[in-house]
Design a protein around this motif. Structure first.
Motif, PDB file in Angstrom:
ATOM      1  N   TRP A 100       0.845  -1.190   0.000  1.00 15.65           N
ATOM      2  CA  TRP A 100       0.000   0.000   0.000  1.00 15.65           C
ATOM      3  C   TRP A 100       0.882   1.243   0.000  1.00 15.65           C
ATOM      4  O   TRP A 100       1.899   1.298   0.709  1.00 15.65           O
ATOM      5  CB  TRP A 100      -0.915   0.018   1.231  1.00 15.65           C
ATOM      6  CG  TRP A 100      -1.777   1.243   1.333  1.00 15.65           C
ATOM      7  CD1 TRP A 100      -2.915   1.499   0.633  1.00 15.65           C
ATOM      8  CD2 TRP A 100      -1.547   2.384   2.161  1.00 15.65           C
ATOM      9  NE1 TRP A 100      -3.415   2.725   0.975  1.00 15.65           N
ATOM     10  CE2 TRP A 100      -2.600   3.293   1.920  1.00 15.65           C
ATOM     11  CE3 TRP A 100      -0.550   2.720   3.093  1.00 15.65           C
ATOM     12  CZ2 TRP A 100      -2.674   4.530   2.565  1.00 15.65           C
ATOM     13  CZ3 TRP A 100      -0.634   3.954   3.738  1.00 15.65           C
ATOM     14  CH2 TRP A 100      -1.695   4.836   3.477  1.00 15.65           C
TER      15      TRP A 100
ATOM     16  N   PRO B 289       2.582  11.616   3.200  1.00 18.80           N
ATOM     17  CA  PRO B 289       1.158  11.286   3.322  1.00 18.80           C
ATOM     18  C   PRO B 289       0.335  11.963   2.234  1.00 18.80           C
ATOM     19  O   PRO B 289       0.817  12.859   1.529  1.00 18.80           O
ATOM     20  CB  PRO B 289       0.802  11.831   4.707  1.00 18.80           C
ATOM     21  CG  PRO B 289       1.768  12.956   4.916  1.00 18.80           C
ATOM     22  CD  PRO B 289       3.048  12.530   4.259  1.00 18.80           C
TER      23      PRO B 289
ATOM     24  N   LEU C  24      -7.912   4.375   1.294  1.00 19.97           N
ATOM     25  CA  LEU C  24      -7.132   5.163   2.243  1.00 19.97           C
ATOM     26  C   LEU C  24      -6.630   4.332   3.414  1.00 19.97           C
ATOM     27  O   LEU C  24      -7.097   3.216   3.669  1.00 19.97           O
ATOM     28  CB  LEU C  24      -7.982   6.321   2.760  1.00 19.97           C
ATOM     29  CG  LEU C  24      -8.675   7.199   1.707  1.00 19.97           C
ATOM     30  CD1 LEU C  24      -9.509   8.265   2.395  1.00 19.97           C
ATOM     31  CD2 LEU C  24      -7.661   7.827   0.765  1.00 19.97           C
ATOM     32  N   GLU C  25      -5.680   4.933   4.151  1.00 20.51           N
ATOM     33  CA  GLU C  25      -5.192   4.308   5.375  1.00 20.51           C
ATOM     34  C   GLU C  25      -6.340   4.044   6.339  1.00 20.51           C
ATOM     35  O   GLU C  25      -6.433   2.973   6.944  1.00 20.51           O
ATOM     36  CB  GLU C  25      -4.135   5.210   6.021  1.00 20.51           C
ATOM     37  CG  GLU C  25      -3.747   4.848   7.448  1.00 20.51           C
ATOM     38  CD  GLU C  25      -3.022   3.514   7.548  1.00 20.51           C
ATOM     39  OE1 GLU C  25      -2.938   2.985   8.673  1.00 20.51           O
ATOM     40  OE2 GLU C  25      -2.544   3.008   6.522  1.00 20.51           O
ATOM     41  N   ASP C  26      -7.217   5.031   6.472  1.00 19.98           N
ATOM     42  CA  ASP C  26      -8.406   4.898   7.312  1.00 19.98           C
ATOM     43  C   ASP C  26      -9.598   5.438   6.516  1.00 19.98           C
ATOM     44  O   ASP C  26      -9.574   6.613   6.111  1.00 19.98           O
ATOM     45  CB  ASP C  26      -8.229   5.689   8.619  1.00 19.98           C
ATOM     46  CG  ASP C  26      -9.356   5.454   9.615  1.00 19.98           C
ATOM     47  OD1 ASP C  26     -10.091   4.455   9.443  1.00 19.98           O
ATOM     48  OD2 ASP C  26      -9.502   6.271  10.533  1.00 19.98           O
TER      49      ASP C  26
ATOM     50  N   ARG D 160      -6.542  -4.695   7.462  1.00 25.45           N
ATOM     51  CA  ARG D 160      -5.659  -5.256   8.486  1.00 25.45           C
ATOM     52  C   ARG D 160      -6.456  -5.939   9.600  1.00 25.45           C
ATOM     53  O   ARG D 160      -6.058  -6.998  10.103  1.00 25.45           O
ATOM     54  CB  ARG D 160      -4.756  -4.167   9.072  1.00 25.45           C
ATOM     55  CG  ARG D 160      -3.646  -3.709   8.126  1.00 25.45           C
ATOM     56  CD  ARG D 160      -2.584  -2.931   8.879  1.00 25.45           C
ATOM     57  NE  ARG D 160      -3.161  -1.766   9.540  1.00 25.45           N
ATOM     58  CZ  ARG D 160      -3.245  -0.558   8.990  1.00 25.45           C
ATOM     59  NH1 ARG D 160      -2.812  -0.369   7.753  1.00 25.45           N
ATOM     60  NH2 ARG D 160      -3.763   0.450   9.661  1.00 25.45           N
TER      61      ARG D 160
ATOM     62  N   ASP E 137      -2.188   6.724  -1.800  1.00 26.81           N
ATOM     63  CA  ASP E 137      -3.324   6.038  -2.413  1.00 26.81           C
ATOM     64  C   ASP E 137      -4.571   6.862  -2.084  1.00 26.81           C
ATOM     65  O   ASP E 137      -5.010   6.919  -0.936  1.00 26.81           O
ATOM     66  CB  ASP E 137      -3.457   4.627  -1.850  1.00 26.81           C
ATOM     67  CG  ASP E 137      -4.518   3.789  -2.576  1.00 26.81           C
ATOM     68  OD1 ASP E 137      -5.469   4.381  -3.124  1.00 26.81           O
ATOM     69  OD2 ASP E 137      -4.392   2.554  -2.575  1.00 26.81           O
TER      70      ASP E 137
ATOM     71  N   THR F  29       1.456   5.462   0.393  1.00 31.65           N
ATOM     72  CA  THR F  29       0.972   6.527   1.280  1.00 31.65           C
ATOM     73  C   THR F  29       0.047   7.520   0.601  1.00 31.65           C
ATOM     74  O   THR F  29      -0.763   8.164   1.271  1.00 31.65           O
ATOM     75  CB  THR F  29       2.156   7.282   1.897  1.00 31.65           C
ATOM     76  OG1 THR F  29       3.017   7.774   0.840  1.00 31.65           O
ATOM     77  CG2 THR F  29       2.962   6.385   2.823  1.00 31.65           C
TER      78      THR F  29
ATOM     79  N   GLN G  95      -7.532   0.583   4.682  1.00 32.98           N
ATOM     80  CA  GLN G  95      -6.448  -0.305   5.098  1.00 32.98           C
ATOM     81  C   GLN G  95      -6.644  -0.791   6.527  1.00 32.98           C
ATOM     82  O   GLN G  95      -6.271  -1.922   6.866  1.00 32.98           O
ATOM     83  CB  GLN G  95      -5.097   0.401   4.931  1.00 32.98           C
ATOM     84  CG  GLN G  95      -4.831   0.896   3.520  1.00 32.98           C
ATOM     85  CD  GLN G  95      -5.112  -0.151   2.458  1.00 32.98           C
ATOM     86  OE1 GLN G  95      -4.562  -1.262   2.512  1.00 32.98           O
ATOM     87  NE2 GLN G  95      -5.950   0.176   1.481  1.00 32.98           N
ATOM     88  N   ALA G  96      -7.231   0.058   7.374  1.00 33.27           N
ATOM     89  CA  ALA G  96      -7.525  -0.371   8.751  1.00 33.27           C
ATOM     90  C   ALA G  96      -8.498  -1.548   8.744  1.00 33.27           C
ATOM     91  O   ALA G  96      -8.343  -2.513   9.511  1.00 33.27           O
ATOM     92  CB  ALA G  96      -8.095   0.796   9.555  1.00 33.27           C
TER      93      ALA G  96
ATOM     94  N   THR H 226       4.401  -0.726   3.466  1.00 29.05           N
ATOM     95  CA  THR H 226       4.040   0.610   2.998  1.00 29.05           C
ATOM     96  C   THR H 226       5.101   1.143   2.039  1.00 29.05           C
ATOM     97  O   THR H 226       6.295   1.092   2.328  1.00 29.05           O
ATOM     98  CB  THR H 226       3.893   1.574   4.189  1.00 29.05           C
ATOM     99  OG1 THR H 226       2.876   1.087   5.061  1.00 29.05           O
ATOM    100  CG2 THR H 226       3.512   2.973   3.710  1.00 29.05           C
TER     101      THR H 226
END
Length: 394
Positions: free
Chosen positions: A276, A316, A284-286, A293, A280, A278, A289-290, A311
């Motif tokens: 993934w 960011p 998104l991370e949140d 995971r 994207d 940073t 991706q959260a 990552t």
């Protein structure tokens, strides 16, 4: 000096000997082959790598084609990979056929769910006599890869998921692409230019170019866009994307949009590498991706699998919400060499490389490598899993 016939015999003997010792390679030249699948799809694909190597199947994202992985394949070949690589044009994409209009045109999502794409991949493996394969999926392809591993785990060695998601509850898919663009702007323009058009049935074979004469501008600003990618690659991707039928756009995005593997992934039994970046701007991370995971953590806790989350990039996502100056959603476009290295490393050693790829601050298309500095989350089954396994053996 040997005659031409003698030289040909020598070359043939060399090829036979190389094959006998497992050294025969398929040199990548982007010439697509074709195979008729039991699912009714005529599938196009490219092939590269070692004929006797572990099979790896590459699955592109929505409205892409196998071309999305061409730079990655070239890098794998340059590395002298021991893998046998296939990259597919998935149903309705590139040069592969569309599912039948009679069955699908009035509700394209019926023929473009993750299970439909997964069935094609299994049928492809059956047609080519591939018993087991490792699967690499980008974006939508990551959803297809998950589906294959969940329904036919005995056919899958492992997964690499790039720009991945576990739930299609995503504003880019639902709000921007489906509601605002396809079923908003493009549909309205088609209805004005084609009175009496029945949506979506009559648009099944039409393209974004039929809907909007200026669609190339929209594509280069919003979809076939990546500041880290080679412009030559983007120029080749662009016409293929514009030519993708609206039936595919609608069906694949709707099918992707209803996917939800948050609970199903608890049963995942194959090892996974997630890549993934940073910046994207889609998954998104949140929360994306959260969520992914958390689902994989549940599978690890259930003693079913192990995974790595690596990552790419250093910067960011900026306040604009758009990829600007580091690697993003189409990670294999911007950093094909790094992606190739991680694919090869994971499928041959069980782990990704420790190197961190990132975009140069002065030249965003120059990807640098921070050796040994990658941010990698590793999750392995705990002691209780080993205890359970030992008890089961007794």
């Amino acid at each position: 000096m040997p005659t031409r016939i003698t030289a040909m015999v020598i070359l043939a003997l060399v090829a036979v000997c190389a094959s006998a010792f497992g050294q025969t390679t398929v040199h990548f030249d982007a010439v697509k082959k074709s195979v008729a699948l039991s699912t009714g799809i005529e599938m196009k694909y490219v092939e590269a790598g070692s004929r006797n190597g572990e099979v790896v199947i590459l699955l592109h994202g929505v409205t892409d084609t196998s071309r999305s992985f061409y730079p990655t394949i070239e890098s794998l070949v340059d590395r002298g990979t021991a893998l046998h690589v296939y990259a597919l044009d998935q149903r309705g994409h590139g040069e592969s056929s569309m599912p039948t209009e009679a069955e699908c045109a009035s509700a394209p999502e019926r023929c473009f769910e993750m299970k439909d794409f997964a069935a094609d991949v299994i049928a492809f493996m059956d047609a080519l006599g591939i018993e087991r394969a490792s699967i690499v999926g980008h974006s939508m392809g990551s959803g297809v890869a998950q589906e294959i591993a969940l329904i036919r785990p005995e056919r899958v060695e492992g997964l690499v998921l790039i720009g991945a998601f576990v739930s299609g509850d995503n504003p880019v898919i639902h709000d921007f692409l489906l509601t605002a663009t396809i079923e908003g702007d493009w549909k309205a323009k088609l209805e004005r230019s084609r009175p009496g058009l029945a949506w979506p049935k009559d648009a099944y074979w039409l393209t974004p170019g039929d809907a909007d004469p200026d669609v190339e501008k929209w594509m280069t600003e919003n979809w076939v866009a990546d500041p880290t990618a080679d412009p030559a690659l983007l120029r080749e991707v662009l016409p293929e994307t514009i030519a993708t039928p609206l039936g595919t756009w609608l069906g694949a995005l709707r099918g992707q949009g209803v996917m939800d593997n948050r609970e199903r992934l608890t049963g995942l039994t194959v090892p996974v590498l997630v890549l993934w970046a940073t910046q994207d701007s889609i998954f998104l991370e949140d929360p994306d991706q959260a969520r992914l995971r958390a689902a994989l953590d549940a599978a690890v806790s259930a003693c079913n699998t192990r995974y790595y989350f690596k990552t790419y990039g250093k910067k960011p996502l900026p306040a604009s919400g758009l990829q600007e100056n580091d690697l993003g959603h189409n990670t294999q476009w911007g950093a094909p060499e790094a992606v190739a290295a991680d694919i090869e490393s994971f499928f041959t050693t069980g782990k990704p490389t420790r190197d961190l790829p990132y975009a140069d601050a002065e030249d965003v298309r120059a990807v640098r490598t921070a050796v040994g500095e990658a941010k990698i989350l590793a999750r392995e089954p705990g002691e209780q899993c080993r205890t359970q396994s030992a008890s089961a053996r007794r």
